[in-house]
Scaffold this active site. Structure first.
Site, PDB file in Angstrom:
ATOM      1  N   LYS A 123      10.981 -56.124 -19.941  1.00 23.83           N
ATOM      2  CA  LYS A 123       9.348 -56.846 -19.653  1.00 23.83           C
ATOM      3  C   LYS A 123       9.823 -58.141 -19.068  1.00 23.83           C
ATOM      4  O   LYS A 123      11.006 -58.968 -19.723  1.00 23.83           O
ATOM      5  CB  LYS A 123       8.989 -56.898 -21.038  1.00 23.83           C
ATOM      6  CG  LYS A 123       7.542 -57.747 -20.907  1.00 23.83           C
ATOM      7  CD  LYS A 123       6.821 -57.735 -22.319  1.00 23.83           C
ATOM      8  CE  LYS A 123       5.833 -58.713 -22.393  1.00 23.83           C
ATOM      9  NZ  LYS A 123       4.992 -58.839 -23.601  1.00 23.83           N
ATOM     10  N   SER A 198       0.042 -57.600 -22.728  1.00 20.37           N
ATOM     11  CA  SER A 198       0.989 -58.184 -21.463  1.00 20.37           C
ATOM     12  C   SER A 198       2.079 -57.229 -21.207  1.00 20.37           C
ATOM     13  O   SER A 198       2.612 -57.427 -19.878  1.00 20.37           O
ATOM     14  CB  SER A 198       1.694 -59.488 -21.878  1.00 20.37           C
ATOM     15  OG  SER A 198       2.427 -59.323 -23.173  1.00 20.37           O
ATOM     16  N   SER A 222      -0.047 -56.587 -27.377  1.00 21.59           N
ATOM     17  CA  SER A 222       0.625 -56.528 -25.837  1.00 21.59           C
ATOM     18  C   SER A 222       1.417 -55.329 -25.396  1.00 21.59           C
ATOM     19  O   SER A 222       1.703 -54.899 -24.704  1.00 21.59           O
ATOM     20  CB  SER A 222       1.656 -57.551 -25.642  1.00 21.59           C
ATOM     21  OG  SER A 222       0.730 -58.936 -25.556  1.00 21.59           O
TER      22      SER A 222
END
Ligand code: NAG
Ligand code: NAG
Length: 526
Positions: A123, A198, A222
């Site tokens: 990520k 996210s 997220s």
């Protein structure tokens, strides 16, 4: 009176969202994505490591297979923001050569590594040496990292190979994954919908077959939103067990205690291995991870919705999916299944907002100024309207809402914080060390790109539990009939009982099929 106003507002917002969705023709993954052809893509992380170690497949071929899959899908999905194919192939080559030697001599060194040769998607919030870390924030463009985050370093030590960096919303603050630096990521099941956020780039990439797993982080949902929207397993490790050094953007110490890290993957059978690998040398923090679990001895509680009207009603197919799951856990696994009703769950969003705001925190007005003073979000809103802002609308809106929504010092604010604490007490005393709670992660399958702002209150379904620190595995439980969109549920236990949620995740995978590819699968025969 207030209740009927809330219901009406919700109805209007959801009607606008559904109107928008009807106007935009779907781009279903089954039609637009190329089929999966290489059987390597369908192997689990565990199978890949075993086959690489036994010499049955070459690590170089694994990396090449994933590179090819990303190259054919990502132009449509836009999950990947940076690649390190050349380095990954060199690392793979070294692994293959060493394994060939070890197989010949019977010596064991690399052959002991549990994730040997398994590529992963990182990520864009975690430092990876030699790669940028932008968090989708324009001023960070070109920020090449000289170190690995603690988690990335753990994974490398266990033999895993970082392959790509994946997209996030600007500063990782929204439940979609779009920013002004890399654009927006699409949901592989329908490109007109959000992948969640996210950790949305990670999930989109893993779900189309671009990586066996990815590194997620979660402070309000997220890991859970993207796992739910992209049909994957995502595990939140009990908070504070994993070292979060090297995560950006920073949170205050108090808020960072609500940050959890964990894997997002396609197969529940990979979860124990991955959680152990994420923990690295902190494995003793979750000591029961390897304990066997007898599902017939578990108390399983569930709710189909939050019982209120401030968020979108839970989609009938998700409710039906939960009932089907409960029947299966009770009939096939003889678990003790009980439907419950925890009061005030519908206030989750306000509880989360007030509790987080009550902690010392770094205001978003400071984050959008790149930690150099503050930016006026209203001015950014005006600039945005004339196309002159480097920020996304959600970040501007969040910065504005943060200043005007919720007052933790007011009487109503304190009451909300207290309700959150009562929910936690009730939940944990009910669960003990042999209980599971199953609850939606979000009330609908993936929503249209242009509607996420209308639905922000729905994040309460997941964010409430970030305040509690317990382990949660989000598990896919079905696909919507008409739209072919996956949906999942949160499976949670009390802190340090990660092994219980993982055991239930494996049962769910076995009975309900787990991840279903967003594209067709047409394996080439040799
Ligand atoms: C074992 O592998 C490690 C990591 O790749 C390496 O540093 C070390 O030299 C190896 N040891 C032997 C005996 O080959
Ligand atoms: C099932 O769980 C409920 C709630 O914990 C409990 O009251 C009930 O006695 C249990 N039933 C069985 C058969 O164990």
């Amino acid at each position: 009176m207030l209740d009927s106003v809330t219901t009406f507002v919700r109805y209007v917002l959801d009607s606008i969202a559904s109107g928008v969705t009807k106007l935009v023709p779907a781009k279903c993954g089954l039609i637009v994505l190329p089929p999966i052809k290489d059987p390597i893509i369908l192997l689990s992380a565990q199978q890949l490591a075993e086959k690489i170690k036994s010499g049955e497949i070459k690590c170089v071929d694994v990396v090449k297979a994933y590179k090819q899959r990303i190259e054919e899908c990502d132009p449509l999905v836009n999950a990947v923001v940076e690649t390190r194919y050349k380095e990954a192939l060199e690392e793979a080559q070294t692994i293959d050569e060493t394994i060939a030697k070890e197989l010949a001599t019977g010596e064991k060194n690399l052959s002991n590594l549990p994730l040997l040769g398994v590529p992963f998607a990182a990520k864009d919030c975690l430092q990876v040496k030699g790669m940028q870390l932008t968090a989708g924030f324009v001023p960070r463009k070109g920020c090449i990292q000289s170190e690995d985050a603690a988690l990335i370093s753990n994974l490398r030590k266990l033999g895993s190979i970082p392959l790509v960096m994946t997209n996030v919303p600007e500063l990782a603050v929204w439940y979609d994954s779009a920013n002004m630096l890399y654009g927006r990521t699409n949901n592989p099941y329908d490109l007109t919908r959000i992948p969640g956020g996210s950790s949305g780039g990670v999930a989109a990439c893993v779900s189309y077959g671009g990586s066996p797993f990815g590194t997620g982080s979660d402070i309000a949902g997220s890991i859970r939103f993207p796992s739910h929207f992209c049909g994957l397993f995502g595990h939140l490790i009990t908070q504070k067990a994993v070292n979060i050094d090297g995560h950006w953007p920073p949170f205050s110490t108090e808020q960072s205690e609500c940050l959890s890290i964990g894997p997002i993957c396609r197969y529940a059978t990979d979860l124990t291995l991955l959680v152990k690998s994420f923990l690295g040398d902190q494995a003793e923090k979750i000591p029961k991870l390897d304990h066997p679990v007898d599902l017939s001895k578990l108390k399983i509680f569930y709710m189909e919705d939050n019982g209120g009207s401030s968020s979108t009603p839970v989609h009938p197919e998700i409710k039906e999916g939960i009932r089907k799951l409960m029947k299966c856990l009770s009939d096939d696994y003889h678990a003790n299944v009980t439907k419950i009703n925890i009061p005030h769950m519908d206030q989750a969003f306000d509880i989360f907002l007030n509790t987080m705001k009550d902690k010392p925190h770094i205001p978003h007005t400071q984050k959008i100024a790149n930690f150099d003073g503050h930016k006026n979000p209203w001015l950014e809103l005006v600039k945005k309207m004339v196309g002159a802002s480097d920020h996304t609308l959600p970040v501007i809106i969040v910065s504005i809402l943060e200043t005007c929504l919720g007052d933790p010092k007011s009487e109503s604010g304190r009451e909300l914080i207290r309700r959150g604490e009562i929910i936690q007490e009730k939940l944990f005393s009910m669960l003990g060390d042999d209980g599971i709670f199953i609850y939606p992660a979000f009330p609908e399958p993936a929503i249209n790109h242009y509607t996420s702002i209308l639905k922000f209150q729905n994040i309460g379904y997941s964010s409430l539990f970030s305040l509690m620190g317990n382990p949660i595995t989000t598990c896919p439980i079905g696909l919507s009939k008409n739209e072919h969109l996956p949906f999942g549920v949160q499976v949670m236990a009390s802190p340090f009982n990660d092994h219980l949620t993982i055991a239930v995740a494996r049962a769910i995978e076995e009975k309900l099929g787990g991840w279903k590819p967003p594209s067709r699968v047409e394996l080439k025969s040799n």
